[in-house]
Structure formats: C-alpha cells, structure tokens
Motif scaffolding. Structure first.
Motif, PDB file in Angstrom:
ATOM      1  N   GLU A  11       0.825  -1.207   0.000  1.00 43.42           N
ATOM      2  CA  GLU A  11       0.000   0.000   0.000  1.00 43.42           C
ATOM      3  C   GLU A  11       0.859   1.257   0.000  1.00 43.42           C
ATOM      4  O   GLU A  11       1.966   1.260   0.554  1.00 43.42           O
ATOM      5  N   TYR A  32      -4.947   7.945   4.804  1.00 38.61           N
ATOM      6  CA  TYR A  32      -5.515   7.152   3.720  1.00 38.61           C
ATOM      7  C   TYR A  32      -4.459   6.193   3.195  1.00 38.61           C
ATOM      8  O   TYR A  32      -3.314   6.585   2.929  1.00 38.61           O
ATOM      9  N   HIS A  70      -3.774   3.183   0.193  1.00 36.71           N
ATOM     10  CA  HIS A  70      -4.277   2.755  -1.125  1.00 36.71           C
ATOM     11  C   HIS A  70      -3.473   1.557  -1.611  1.00 36.71           C
ATOM     12  O   HIS A  70      -2.248   1.622  -1.738  1.00 36.71           O
ATOM     13  N   ASN A  81      -6.419  -0.921  -5.804  1.00 35.11           N
ATOM     14  CA  ASN A  81      -7.374   0.186  -5.647  1.00 35.11           C
ATOM     15  C   ASN A  81      -8.323   0.010  -4.470  1.00 35.11           C
ATOM     16  O   ASN A  81      -9.250   0.814  -4.304  1.00 35.11           O
ATOM     17  N   GLY A 116      -9.159   0.801  -0.856  1.00 34.17           N
ATOM     18  CA  GLY A 116      -8.734   1.957  -0.068  1.00 34.17           C
ATOM     19  C   GLY A 116      -9.175   1.864   1.379  1.00 34.17           C
ATOM     20  O   GLY A 116     -10.203   1.235   1.695  1.00 34.17           O
TER      21      GLY A 116
END
Length: 250
Positions: free
Chosen positions: A127, A141, A143, A165, A167
C-alpha cells in the motif's frame, strides 16, 4: 594496475568519498528505536488476526524497529506480529519507509508499506499511504497498489481478480487528558476493489475507543474496545473485543 583502470578507480574513489561526505550529516543524526508488545488480541482494521479460535483472548507477540535519518524526515522500519488466519503461516512482517515533514502547521507523513506473510504469500499486500496530523487529530488514507490483497484476490490467489485500488480511510484522535493518561479513539472505512466486491464482499467500518497509561521508561498499558461492522458477513472476527496491550519502547 593499468593506467586506464587506475584512472577509473581514482574517479570511483573520489565519487564514493563525495557521496559519503554528503551523507555524513544524515548518518550523524540518525536514530534507531525499537518496540515490543504483548496484546490480548491483535485486530487489524477491526478484524481479529487469529481466526483459529473464537475466544476473546487470543494473545499475540509483537515488535519492531524504526530508523529515522536525522532531521531529514526520511525513515524506514519493520514491525512483526504473530497471526493465525492464513494456512501454513503464523507471522506477519511489515516493511515500510517514508518521509515526514511539516507544512501549514500540519504534520505530514507519506510512505509505502508492504505486508509480508512468510508462510503463505497469498496474503502479501503493498500500500501507499498519506497522513495528516493537526493537534490531536489525524487523517490517514492507504491505497493498495499490489494485485494481491490479503488473500482476497491477486496473482497468487489464482482467481484472476485484483485487489488493487482497495482503499482505507481512518480518522483518529489522541489527547492526554491527565498526567500519563491518554484518550484514544478512531474510526476507519475499508472500500474494497470492484473485483473483490464482485464476490459479494461488503465494505465495512471499524472503530476503537480506549486509552493508555504511561508508566515511564517506555512502558505503557493500553486498553480499548475494538470491532467492526458487517458481522453478518465476516462473522466473529469483526466482533468488538476489549483488548489489553502492554508495550515497551526503547
């Protein structure tokens, strides 16, 4: 030594010396820290990481280190925990690196993290993350950039589906409310990739509310109620638990 080789060696030596000189201020202020912890239950984004038992107490041993390159803002680290949710695997080993800086009174943290499961690579996931902290509030955040996503999908899964993708957005609050006592709370949201959602896997919310007491000398005791929604799909791994964690930082 032939003349041409000698010239090349001298040039290489000068380049290496200049590189070391440039890096010396960075290494001079570098700092290595370590941590170890024993927790009554390891939850990741609200989910038990030991699915082999339905008991509330599922002890896990954890620990790692962080290496910061002085005041440059750059850092690398490793964190590990015992787990039991992948066949043939009992360890999670995380490797990460990033850059921290301050802008407009906000502390920023940008980096990359790879979760490695040595006994079963189906769980491996990578990530990118970004976090912003203002006072006691932090928004982060993460991802997913790898095809693999914690065994749900990916090249190693063989399903042809992608976890890329997916999240995760988290908001956290941490504030000292009295000497040595810190109140902590967080809420997060996992939004799976379209491929994973096509399997009927629902996105979900996780939460945690608790606090920590600082005994000094790097020793702390934390207690928190942690869980997640969508128990009808995920089962007891999302069940709220009272989790106690004794930690030591060095």
């Amino acid at each position: 030594m032939p003349r041409l080789a000698a010239i090349r060696f001298t040039t290489f030596a000068k380049t290496a010396a200049l590189a070391c000189a440039a890096m010396s201020p960075l290494w001079a202020h570098a700092e290595l820290t370590a941590n170890v912890a024993l927790t009554s239950n390891y939850k990741f984004r609200g989910q038990d990481q030991d699915s082999s038992r339905k008991k509330a107490v599922k002890p896990a041993l954890q620990g790692g280190f962080d290496y910061s390159f002085g005041d440059s803002g750059w850092y690398v680290g490793n964190w590990n925990s015992t787990v039991d949710w992948l066949p043939g695997n009992s360890l999670e080993s995380d490797f990460y690196g990033g850059y921290k800086f301050k802008a407009a009174d906000v502390d920023w943290d940008l980096g990359m993290l790879t979760y490695v499961y040595p006994g079963n690579a189906r769980g491996n996931t990578t990530e990118l993350y970004g976090a912003a902290t203002y006072g006691p509030f932090t928004a982060k955040y993460s991802h997913t950039v790898s095809k693999d996503y914690f065994g749900w999908a990916g090249a190693r899964d063989g399903s042809g589906l992608k976890g890329r993708n997916t999240g995760y957005l988290q908001f956290a609050f941490s504030q000292e409310v009295m000497p040595k006592v810190t109140f902590k709370a967080s809420v997060g949201y996992t939004h799976f990739s379209s491929d994973i959602r096509s399997l009927g896997v629902p996105s979900y919310v996780d939460y945690s509310v608790g606090g920590a007491y600082d005994f000094g000398s790097g020793v702390a005791l934390a207690a928190a109620v942690t869980g997640a929604t969508q128990r009808s799909y995920f089962g007891d791994v999302n069940k709220p638990r009272l989790i106690l964690t004794l930690s030591k930082s060095m």
